[in-house]
Design an enzyme around this catalytic site. Structure first.
Site, PDB file in Angstrom:
ATOM      1  N   CYS A 226       0.801  -1.227   0.000  1.00 51.45           N
ATOM      2  CA  CYS A 226       0.000   0.000   0.000  1.00 51.45           C
ATOM      3  C   CYS A 226       0.836   1.281   0.000  1.00 51.45           C
ATOM      4  O   CYS A 226       0.303   2.355  -0.241  1.00 51.45           O
ATOM      5  CB  CYS A 226      -0.925   0.000   1.215  1.00 51.45           C
ATOM      6  SG  CYS A 226      -2.070  -1.401   1.248  1.00 51.45           S
ATOM      7  N   HIS A 305      12.384   1.676   5.666  1.00 52.15           N
ATOM      8  CA  HIS A 305      12.222   0.249   5.365  1.00 52.15           C
ATOM      9  C   HIS A 305      12.590  -0.587   6.591  1.00 52.15           C
ATOM     10  O   HIS A 305      13.668  -0.453   7.145  1.00 52.15           O
ATOM     11  CB  HIS A 305      13.118  -0.136   4.183  1.00 52.15           C
ATOM     12  CG  HIS A 305      12.607  -1.301   3.393  1.00 52.15           C
ATOM     13  ND1 HIS A 305      12.364  -2.536   3.959  1.00 52.15           N
ATOM     14  CD2 HIS A 305      12.267  -1.413   2.080  1.00 52.15           C
ATOM     15  CE1 HIS A 305      11.913  -3.359   3.023  1.00 52.15           C
ATOM     16  NE2 HIS A 305      11.841  -2.708   1.874  1.00 52.15           N
ATOM     17  N   HIS A 389      -2.791  19.765   6.765  1.00 54.63           N
ATOM     18  CA  HIS A 389      -3.650  18.664   6.313  1.00 54.63           C
ATOM     19  C   HIS A 389      -2.908  17.331   6.403  1.00 54.63           C
ATOM     20  O   HIS A 389      -1.717  17.263   6.110  1.00 54.63           O
ATOM     21  CB  HIS A 389      -4.116  18.917   4.876  1.00 54.63           C
ATOM     22  CG  HIS A 389      -4.702  20.278   4.670  1.00 54.63           C
ATOM     23  ND1 HIS A 389      -5.956  20.624   5.129  1.00 54.63           N
ATOM     24  CD2 HIS A 389      -4.190  21.395   4.078  1.00 54.63           C
ATOM     25  CE1 HIS A 389      -6.199  21.893   4.820  1.00 54.63           C
ATOM     26  NE2 HIS A 389      -5.144  22.375   4.186  1.00 54.63           N
ATOM     27  N   HIS A 393      -2.895   6.843   5.070  1.00 53.55           N
ATOM     28  CA  HIS A 393      -3.408   5.701   4.317  1.00 53.55           C
ATOM     29  C   HIS A 393      -4.582   5.037   5.036  1.00 53.55           C
ATOM     30  O   HIS A 393      -4.469   4.626   6.194  1.00 53.55           O
ATOM     31  CB  HIS A 393      -2.287   4.686   4.110  1.00 53.55           C
ATOM     32  CG  HIS A 393      -2.765   3.345   3.641  1.00 53.55           C
ATOM     33  ND1 HIS A 393      -3.577   3.180   2.535  1.00 53.55           N
ATOM     34  CD2 HIS A 393      -2.561   2.088   4.127  1.00 53.55           C
ATOM     35  CE1 HIS A 393      -3.844   1.903   2.371  1.00 53.55           C
ATOM     36  NE2 HIS A 393      -3.235   1.219   3.330  1.00 53.55           N
ATOM     37  N   ASN A 426     -10.473   0.383   1.575  1.00 54.92           N
ATOM     38  CA  ASN A 426      -9.027   0.384   1.423  1.00 54.92           C
ATOM     39  C   ASN A 426      -8.692   0.171  -0.057  1.00 54.92           C
ATOM     40  O   ASN A 426      -8.753  -0.949  -0.562  1.00 54.92           O
ATOM     41  CB  ASN A 426      -8.409  -0.720   2.276  1.00 54.92           C
ATOM     42  CG  ASN A 426      -6.892  -0.751   2.186  1.00 54.92           C
ATOM     43  OD1 ASN A 426      -6.285  -0.087   1.361  1.00 54.92           O
ATOM     44  ND2 ASN A 426      -6.271  -1.537   3.060  1.00 54.92           N
TER      45      ASN A 426
END
Length: 502
Positions: A226, A305, A389, A393, A426
């Site tokens: 995602c 990561h 703002h 996700h 989603n």
């Protein structure tokens, strides 16, 4: 609206006024310390200079005209070299979000009916999926692939290709119509889709459909989850540094047809219920002449990561179950790993975006806890001072709830993410663009506003992108915004229940 009432009630609490204005005064003093000190010093210095001092300085410059000229030339040359070597600015011209046809609408009841008719699931699995939907925070108008609304389900490669063409070409057509950019001017293309990787690639399908130029820099990202949408933005930004006067087209999507799981392993059933159809197309440029017609400037793109950690690597994993049925398994470590990824990402992002006053508070708190072993609560920087703002996700309610709590965000700040989850579900890597579109449709974007997009994905990755608005975006001008025909009915109340997420 409920969030307005709650905010007004919080502001009326008797003990909340003093800390609020004390902190505001502190931030104002720190932010303007340079001006508050330099202006009085400059005035004092000028008042102590006499007319003879100015005359003496002028004569000194005239007698050393050659030296002064050389110094000016050196300064001009150095300034020119600096200007030519600095990174090219990247602008977001416009973007579009895909809105499927109403025939692909999938209410919770429709989903459960179609799932039951497959005959692939036990009663326990059906009950589990129903429970997930009830706690998902979804409305009754999300969209799914055509194959999941038909009996029997046709999870063929051909159907997956048809879905990809429908979604990709639909959103690109809308973006090109919005911007008026000619396809021959697009010199960079980045397409991301995690679970569908045909040959020729999705990016090749776009090149073929729109007859893009032969020397285009084309990339196809797969298996990145995602957060791949922001990885695509970062890649396009880097490519725009080596190709002057260029447009970059970024397409973020997920394919549902081949992603469906028809087994009964619980950890692999959750994605079935939560992922929905959607896509976004974004047009970027480094052409300075396009700054005036662009919406945003890209300020920061940061990637974290956690793949070196086994928990992070395994928490979202595509594999086969004991009956050799392919699916994506979600582990219970997902939320803790996401929290660690967020912490690492914020540690890097904070010094770049937070005002100096917040950095001082964080440093003092850190020294007190780590060096002097003081038993004080860890200070969480106020990121509302850095961004107006937030586009987080829309992976699930638990993730949104945790971020709202940890970053101390208001319901107003979380509204775009929660309403996107409710209306579209989603949509994987494209969800952050539905959220930005929601903010624009509400007329909230003002010139100079900063928007923070943050996404999580398999691997495990946490990525951030920061945009700054180049102009005030009038919602009346957003006729092709995917929200515009129903924006007045939002926000809606979503009942609080114990969430289950991806």
């Amino acid at each position: 609206m409920e969030y307005e009432k709650k905010r007004n009630q919080d502001n009326k609490k008797p003990n909340s006024i003093i800390p609020k204005y004390v902190k505001f005064g502190y931030h104002y003093l720190i932010s303007n310390a340079m001006y508050l000190l330099l202006v009085p010093l400059s005035i004092t210095a000028l008042t102590h200079l006499s007319k003879d001092d100015f005359v003496h300085f002028s004569n000194h410059v005239m007698h050393n005209l050659v030296v002064v000229t050389l110094c000016i030339m050196i300064i001009v040359i150095l300034a020119t070299l600096h200007f030519m070597s600095r990174p090219r600015k990247v602008y977001l011209v416009n973007f579009s979000c895909y809105k499927p046809d109403h025939t692909l609408m999938c209410s919770n009841e429709t989903f459960m009916k179609a799932t039951k008719l497959t005959g692939s699931f036990t009663e326990e699995s059906l009950a589990f999926q129903k429970k997930i939907l009830e706690r998902s925070g979804y409305g009754q108008k999300t969209y799914t692939a055509k194959t999941f609304l038909e009996v029997p389900i046709n999870m063929s490669f051909n159907e997956a290709r048809k879905e990809a063409e429908l979604v990709m070409f639909g959103v690109i057509d809308e973006l090109l119509a919005k911007t008026g950019v000619k396809t021959k001017d697009i010199r960079i293309l980045v397409v991301n889709c995690s679970l569908f990787n045909p040959a020729p690639s999705l990016s090749a399908m776009v090149v073929n459909r729109y007859k893009l130029r032969g020397n285009i820099l084309s990339y196809n990202l797969s298996g990145m989850g995602c957060s791949a949408g922001l990885i695509s933005i970062d890649l396009a930004k880097r490519l725009l540094q080596i190709r002057p006067n260029s447009y970059a087209l970024v397409v973020s999507m997920e394919n549902l047809t081949l992603a469906g799981y028809v087994g009964n392993t619980r950890s692999m059933l959750i994605p079935n219920c939560l992922f929905r159809m959607g896509a976004a197309a974004i047009l970027l440029t480094n052409r300075s002449s396009d700054r005036h017609c662009s919406k945003y400037q890209l300020v920061h793109a940061l990637r974290t990561h956690k793949g070196a950690d086994d928990r992070g690597y395994n928490c979202v994993f595509q594999k086969e179950d004991i009956n050799n049925r392919l699916g994506v398994a979600l582990s219970k470590d997902l939320l803790p790993v996401a929290g660690e990824g967020l912490t690492n990402n914020l540690t890097t992002l904070g010094p770049l975006v937070l005002p100096f006053s917040e950095q001082i508070l964080f440093l003092v708190n850190f020294i007190g806890r780590k060096i002097f072993k003081m038993k004080i609560k860890q200070y969480v920087p106020d990121f509302k001072l850095a961004f107006e703002h937030f586009c987080i996700h829309a992976g699930g309610r638990a993730v949104l709830d945790e971020l709202e709590k940890s970053l101390e965000l208001s319901e107003w700040h979380m509204e775009p993410s929660r309403m996107t989850l409710y209306r579209f579900g989603n949509t994987s890597s494209s969800s952050i663009w539905y959220e930005l579109a929601y903010t624009e449709a509400k007329g909230r974007i003002k010139k100079g506003d900063r928007a923070w997009q943050i996404a999580f994905g398999s691997g495990f990755k946490c990525n951030s992108v920061v945009w700054q608005a180049l102009r005030t975006i009038n919602s009346a001008d957003e006729k092709h915004n995917t929200w515009i025909d129903e924006i007045d009915s939002f926000p809606v109340h979503v009942p609080d229940v114990a969430p289950i997420d991806c």
